[in-house]
Design a protein around this motif. Structure first.
Motif, short mmCIF file in Angstrom:
data_model
loop_
_atom_site.label_atom_id
_atom_site.label_comp_id
_atom_site.label_asym_id
_atom_site.label_seq_id
_atom_site.Cartn_x
_atom_site.Cartn_y
_atom_site.Cartn_z
N LEU A 10 22.43 -43.89 -14.26
CA LEU A 10 23.57 -44.69 -14.71
C LEU A 10 24.28 -43.98 -15.87
O LEU A 10 25.51 -43.92 -15.92
CB LEU A 10 23.09 -46.09 -15.15
CG LEU A 10 24.11 -46.97 -15.86
CD1 LEU A 10 25.25 -47.36 -14.93
CD2 LEU A 10 23.44 -48.25 -16.41
N VAL A 11 23.47 -43.41 -16.77
CA VAL A 11 24.05 -42.73 -17.93
C VAL A 11 24.89 -41.53 -17.48
O VAL A 11 26.02 -41.34 -17.96
CB VAL A 11 22.93 -42.30 -18.92
CG1 VAL A 11 23.48 -41.37 -20.00
CG2 VAL A 11 22.27 -43.52 -19.54
N SER A 12 24.39 -40.75 -16.50
CA SER A 12 25.24 -39.64 -16.02
C SER A 12 26.52 -40.17 -15.40
O SER A 12 27.58 -39.56 -15.54
CB SER A 12 24.56 -38.73 -14.99
OG SER A 12 23.23 -38.95 -14.87
N GLY A 13 26.41 -41.31 -14.72
CA GLY A 13 27.60 -41.92 -14.11
C GLY A 13 28.63 -42.30 -15.15
O GLY A 13 29.82 -42.00 -15.01
N ILE A 14 28.16 -42.97 -16.23
CA ILE A 14 29.14 -43.41 -17.24
C ILE A 14 29.70 -42.22 -18.03
O ILE A 14 30.86 -42.22 -18.40
CB ILE A 14 28.57 -44.52 -18.19
CG1 ILE A 14 27.33 -44.09 -18.93
CG2 ILE A 14 28.30 -45.80 -17.45
CD1 ILE A 14 26.75 -45.17 -19.85
N LEU A 19 32.98 -42.69 -20.37
CA LEU A 19 32.74 -43.94 -21.11
C LEU A 19 31.67 -43.73 -22.18
O LEU A 19 30.87 -42.80 -22.12
CB LEU A 19 32.27 -45.04 -20.15
CG LEU A 19 33.23 -45.38 -18.98
CD1 LEU A 19 32.57 -46.34 -18.02
CD2 LEU A 19 34.53 -45.96 -19.54
N ASP A 20 31.66 -44.65 -23.16
CA ASP A 20 30.65 -44.57 -24.23
C ASP A 20 29.40 -45.38 -23.88
O ASP A 20 28.38 -45.26 -24.55
CB ASP A 20 31.25 -45.11 -25.53
CG ASP A 20 32.48 -44.33 -25.95
OD1 ASP A 20 32.38 -43.09 -26.01
OD2 ASP A 20 33.53 -44.96 -26.18
N LEU A 47 22.27 -56.30 -20.26
CA LEU A 47 21.74 -54.95 -20.50
C LEU A 47 22.86 -54.08 -21.05
O LEU A 47 23.93 -54.00 -20.45
CB LEU A 47 21.20 -54.35 -19.20
CG LEU A 47 20.68 -52.91 -19.27
CD1 LEU A 47 19.41 -52.81 -20.13
CD2 LEU A 47 20.41 -52.36 -17.86
N PHE A 48 22.58 -53.48 -22.20
CA PHE A 48 23.56 -52.56 -22.77
C PHE A 48 22.96 -51.15 -22.75
O PHE A 48 21.83 -50.94 -23.19
CB PHE A 48 23.91 -52.95 -24.21
CG PHE A 48 24.79 -51.95 -24.89
CD1 PHE A 48 26.11 -51.79 -24.48
CD2 PHE A 48 24.31 -51.14 -25.91
CE1 PHE A 48 26.93 -50.84 -25.07
CE2 PHE A 48 25.13 -50.19 -26.51
CZ PHE A 48 26.44 -50.04 -26.09
N VAL A 49 23.71 -50.21 -22.19
CA VAL A 49 23.25 -48.82 -22.14
C VAL A 49 24.33 -47.96 -22.78
O VAL A 49 25.51 -48.12 -22.45
CB VAL A 49 23.03 -48.37 -20.67
CG1 VAL A 49 22.56 -46.93 -20.61
CG2 VAL A 49 22.00 -49.28 -19.98
N GLU A 54 20.24 -44.80 -24.56
CA GLU A 54 19.51 -45.92 -25.17
C GLU A 54 19.86 -47.21 -24.42
O GLU A 54 21.04 -47.51 -24.21
CB GLU A 54 19.88 -46.07 -26.64
CG GLU A 54 19.31 -44.94 -27.50
CD GLU A 54 20.03 -44.78 -28.84
OE1 GLU A 54 19.61 -43.89 -29.60
OE2 GLU A 54 20.98 -45.54 -29.12
N ALA A 55 18.82 -47.94 -24.03
CA ALA A 55 19.04 -49.17 -23.26
C ALA A 55 18.46 -50.35 -24.01
O ALA A 55 17.32 -50.31 -24.46
CB ALA A 55 18.37 -49.04 -21.89
N SER A 56 19.26 -51.41 -24.18
CA SER A 56 18.79 -52.64 -24.83
C SER A 56 18.97 -53.79 -23.86
O SER A 56 20.08 -54.02 -23.37
CB SER A 56 19.60 -52.95 -26.09
OG SER A 56 19.70 -51.81 -26.91
#
Ligand code: ZN
Ligand code: ZN
Length: 359
Positions: A10-14, A19-20, A47-49, A54-56
């Motif tokens: 997901l992080v690579s996607g954003i 996106l931040d 869920l915030f990534v 970092e995922a919360s």
């Protein structure tokens, strides 16, 4: 399940979208990314990534214990008493970054609420596209869910007899689904007999199938968070010649379509195989829905197996193949299997035979 790998993807996607970070509300997407349990339709977690990976996972008191016991791919943040997950997000996220949101999931009202505070960009199905391609662990769980289906039908059939209502037939099935290990129903069980069989989504009623009636039974188990889906059409007493012919036609359409399922073949092409056979046999106009759909955490998810999808299937897609024929005023027939697309072919996860079965 490797949730950390999914969050990284997901992080690579954003990052690719410039996106931040991303805000994920959809309970199914949160479950996919973290393993957090969920109740269908409940949007109580967030869920915030961020782009650093970092995922919360922000949850209220209500869910805190269960989520802490299950999730290890994200930091679990508990809200204060009466504080909403969104209120806590405001405290975590500073400097109004550009954040992705699930445009296909959240309501217009919720979007409006958060749009004032963050620069929102639609994720355009980023997580849903990841979910289309199941990994080996997911496939194993779906296979188990389908085996629960197969065994439940096998056992329920032994108790089915003339004089039973559609509701009683559904009750037998659902009893064995539980006994065989399902966690919940993947969807509301469909039992539709005789002329009611033309309702593809027919809920069970007090109707008792009469002699020769077809009974369309469509049901699914949820196991390990994943769904199964299958349909068999049984007959209560010997069917007449028309119903028998229709059954054999739908069966042939299904078998030929299944033979054609492979990576590189589109949903549209597989649909055309089944539709072509039913057209040739004079039943095309009675096949009123697409051939199938993807199955996973949700009972209906991508990819579509129908005329609208020209994209090739890929290994790891889990799909149904479910042609049907619905003759108004008379009967309905549908046969549905669950398959996994593999390199150069497919594997049918449904083991229950599709021979014409008379109760
Ligand atoms: Zn179904
Ligand atoms: Zn289905």
């Amino acid at each position: 399940m490797d949730h950390r790998r999914r969050i990284n993807e997901l992080v690579s996607g954003i990052e690719g979208m410039g996106l931040d970070g991303a805000i994920i509300f959809g309970p199914e997407n949160i479950h996919y990314l973290t393993g957090a349990p969920f109740v269908r339709g409940s949007y109580g977690k967030l869920l915030f990534v961020n782009k650093d990976g970092e995922a919360s996972l922000i949850v209220s008191d209500l869910d805190y214990q269960e989520v802490s016991d299950t999730v290890n791919s994200a930091e679990i943040v508990k809200t204060d008493f009466m504080e909403k997950p969104l209120d806590r997000l405001r405290k975590i996220v500073k400097d109004s970054p550009r954040l992705g949101f699930e445009d296909g999931v959240i309501s217009a009202a919720l979007k409006e609420k958060i749009a004032g505070e963050f620069k929102l960009e639609p994720l355009r199905g980023l997580v849903e596209r990841m979910r289309e391609r199941k990994d080996a662990e997911e496939i194993a769980v779906i296979e188990k869910a389908q085996s629960i289906n197969d065994r439940a039908l096998e056992k329920a059939i032994n108790n089915m007899k003339e004089g039973m209502s559609e509701l009683e037939i559904a009750a037998e099935l659902e009893y064995y689904l539980r006994k065989e290990g399902e966690e919940s129903f993947a969807f509301e069980t469909i039992v539709a007999s005789g002329p009611r069989g033309v309702y593809p989504h027919g809920m069970p009623s007090t109707r008792k199938p009469s002699k020769g009636d077809s009974v369309v039974i469509d049901f699914g188990a949820k196991y390990g968070g994943y769904c199964s889906d299958m349909t068999r059409t049984l007959f209560f007493g010997n069917p007449d010649a028309d119903a028998r012919r229709a059954y054999e036609a739908v069966r042939e359409a299904q078998e030929k379509a299944i033979e054609n399922v492979s990576d590189g073949v589109s949903g549209k092409e597989v649909d055309a195989v089944a539709r072509g056979i039913l057209d040739r046999l004079g039943l095309g106009k009675y096949f009123v829905h697409g051939l199938g759909h993807g199955v996973g955490i949700e009972i209906h998810e991508a990819p579509v197996v129908g005329p609208s999808n020209e994209n090739p299937l890929v290994p790891g897609n889990v799909i149904t193949i479910e042609p049907g024929a619905y003759i108004p005023g008379r009967f309905g027939i549908r046969i549905e299997d669950l398959l996994v697309v593999e390199k150069g072919g497919k594997r049918d996860l449904t083991k229950f035979p599709r021979d014409l079965l008379v109760i």
